[in-house]
Design a protein around this motif. Sequence first.
Motif, short mmCIF file in Angstrom:
data_model
loop_
_atom_site.label_atom_id
_atom_site.label_comp_id
_atom_site.label_asym_id
_atom_site.label_seq_id
_atom_site.Cartn_x
_atom_site.Cartn_y
_atom_site.Cartn_z
N ASP A 18 68.21 -10.23 -38.95
CA ASP A 18 69.00 -10.93 -38.10
C ASP A 18 69.58 -10.25 -36.87
N GLN A 19 68.93 -10.35 -35.71
CA GLN A 19 69.31 -9.33 -34.81
C GLN A 19 70.83 -9.56 -34.28
N LYS A 20 71.56 -10.79 -34.42
CA LYS A 20 72.81 -10.95 -34.30
C LYS A 20 73.83 -10.03 -35.15
N ILE A 21 73.17 -9.74 -36.35
CA ILE A 21 74.10 -8.73 -37.05
C ILE A 21 73.98 -7.43 -36.42
N THR A 22 72.78 -6.87 -36.03
CA THR A 22 72.56 -5.60 -35.64
C THR A 22 73.42 -5.59 -34.31
N ASP A 23 73.35 -6.50 -33.52
CA ASP A 23 74.42 -6.56 -32.34
C ASP A 23 75.67 -6.60 -32.53
N MET A 24 76.20 -7.30 -33.71
CA MET A 24 77.79 -7.12 -34.04
C MET A 24 78.07 -5.70 -34.34
N ALA A 25 77.16 -5.10 -35.31
CA ALA A 25 77.43 -3.60 -35.54
C ALA A 25 77.69 -2.67 -34.41
N ILE A 26 76.81 -2.86 -33.39
CA ILE A 26 76.85 -2.12 -32.41
C ILE A 26 78.31 -2.46 -31.73
N SER A 27 78.69 -3.97 -31.43
CA SER A 27 79.99 -4.25 -30.90
C SER A 27 81.04 -3.65 -31.57
N ALA A 106 84.00 -5.29 -44.17
CA ALA A 106 82.67 -5.63 -44.69
C ALA A 106 81.84 -6.35 -43.45
N LEU A 107 80.88 -5.79 -43.14
CA LEU A 107 79.71 -6.18 -42.33
C LEU A 107 78.66 -6.73 -43.26
N PRO A 108 77.71 -7.71 -42.88
CA PRO A 108 76.72 -8.04 -43.70
C PRO A 108 75.84 -6.88 -44.46
N GLY A 109 75.52 -7.04 -45.77
CA GLY A 109 75.05 -5.96 -46.59
C GLY A 109 74.66 -6.81 -47.88
N GLY A 110 74.22 -5.73 -48.69
CA GLY A 110 73.75 -6.29 -49.92
C GLY A 110 74.84 -6.21 -51.04
N ILE A 111 74.04 -6.01 -52.40
CA ILE A 111 74.85 -5.99 -53.63
C ILE A 111 76.13 -4.77 -53.47
N GLY A 112 75.63 -3.73 -53.08
CA GLY A 112 76.43 -2.51 -53.04
C GLY A 112 77.70 -2.87 -51.82
N THR A 113 77.29 -3.54 -50.95
CA THR A 113 78.37 -3.88 -49.91
C THR A 113 79.32 -4.80 -50.71
N LEU A 114 78.87 -5.82 -51.37
CA LEU A 114 79.71 -6.82 -51.89
C LEU A 114 80.53 -6.09 -53.26
N GLU A 115 79.97 -5.21 -53.81
CA GLU A 115 80.72 -4.37 -54.80
C GLU A 115 81.67 -3.71 -54.41
N GLU A 116 81.53 -3.03 -53.21
CA GLU A 116 82.62 -1.99 -52.55
C GLU A 116 83.88 -3.08 -52.12
N GLY A 140 77.42 -16.73 -39.63
CA GLY A 140 77.42 -17.42 -40.78
C GLY A 140 77.05 -16.67 -41.94
N PHE A 141 76.71 -15.36 -41.90
CA PHE A 141 76.41 -14.59 -43.28
C PHE A 141 77.12 -14.81 -44.59
N GLN A 167 90.86 -11.16 -45.07
CA GLN A 167 91.11 -11.69 -43.43
C GLN A 167 89.62 -11.78 -42.98
N VAL A 168 89.30 -13.06 -42.54
CA VAL A 168 88.06 -13.61 -42.24
C VAL A 168 87.79 -13.93 -40.84
N ASP A 169 87.07 -13.37 -40.09
CA ASP A 169 86.70 -13.63 -38.78
C ASP A 169 85.17 -13.79 -38.37
N ASN A 170 84.80 -14.28 -37.36
CA ASN A 170 83.13 -14.08 -37.07
C ASN A 170 83.19 -13.42 -35.70
N THR A 171 84.36 -12.85 -35.15
CA THR A 171 84.47 -12.11 -33.97
C THR A 171 85.01 -10.81 -34.34
N VAL A 172 84.52 -9.49 -33.55
CA VAL A 172 85.23 -8.28 -33.94
C VAL A 172 86.57 -8.22 -33.54
#
Length: 196
Positions: A18-27, A106-116, A140-141, A167-172
Amino acid sequence: MPKLNKICVFCGSSDGNDQKITDMAISLGTLFARENITLVYGAAKIGVMGTLAKSVLEGNGNVIGVIPGFLKKKEVVHLGLTKLITTKNMHERKLKMHELCDGFIALPGGIGTLEELFEMLTWLQLGLHTKPIGLLNCNGFYNDLLQLLETMVRKGFVSMENYELLQVDNTVSGLLQKMTDFKAPNIPNWLNEDRT
């Protein structure tokens, strides 16, 4: 809450699709550099982790990577960081990240991200730290995860007070503001030093 000078970010060592995830990491990385917030993360130069670190460094920001020695053989370690810390194991890695930062995202990730994410959230719930924890719900990840947490509240396994610790939001910018405004609850009465 004092200024968040250092934020630990948990995220994927894969890029995902999902390119939007990459873009948000850059932002997020661009904002860290601009606001002089040091990134603390898992030290890889691959995946979302690498994209985030690269964007901070390209903005002349500071990046601290923390990685256990055994993962250096399996992950591509970023050798251009401001500081690289090697730990003995995964547990020491999380303790060091916790020690270094003023909050977590937490940005999108896998099992390790959820564990942390959930270990830090559990520590906050138990009163072992008072740092804000943010979930960046990019495109919406994390919608299904949030629905699961709501089910846990409805079924009586998670209190509303503990649900609201995340704390949850869809913007940086929105997430950073929520984390800055965060006030940790009092330590539960039933906890004491002998039990923690």
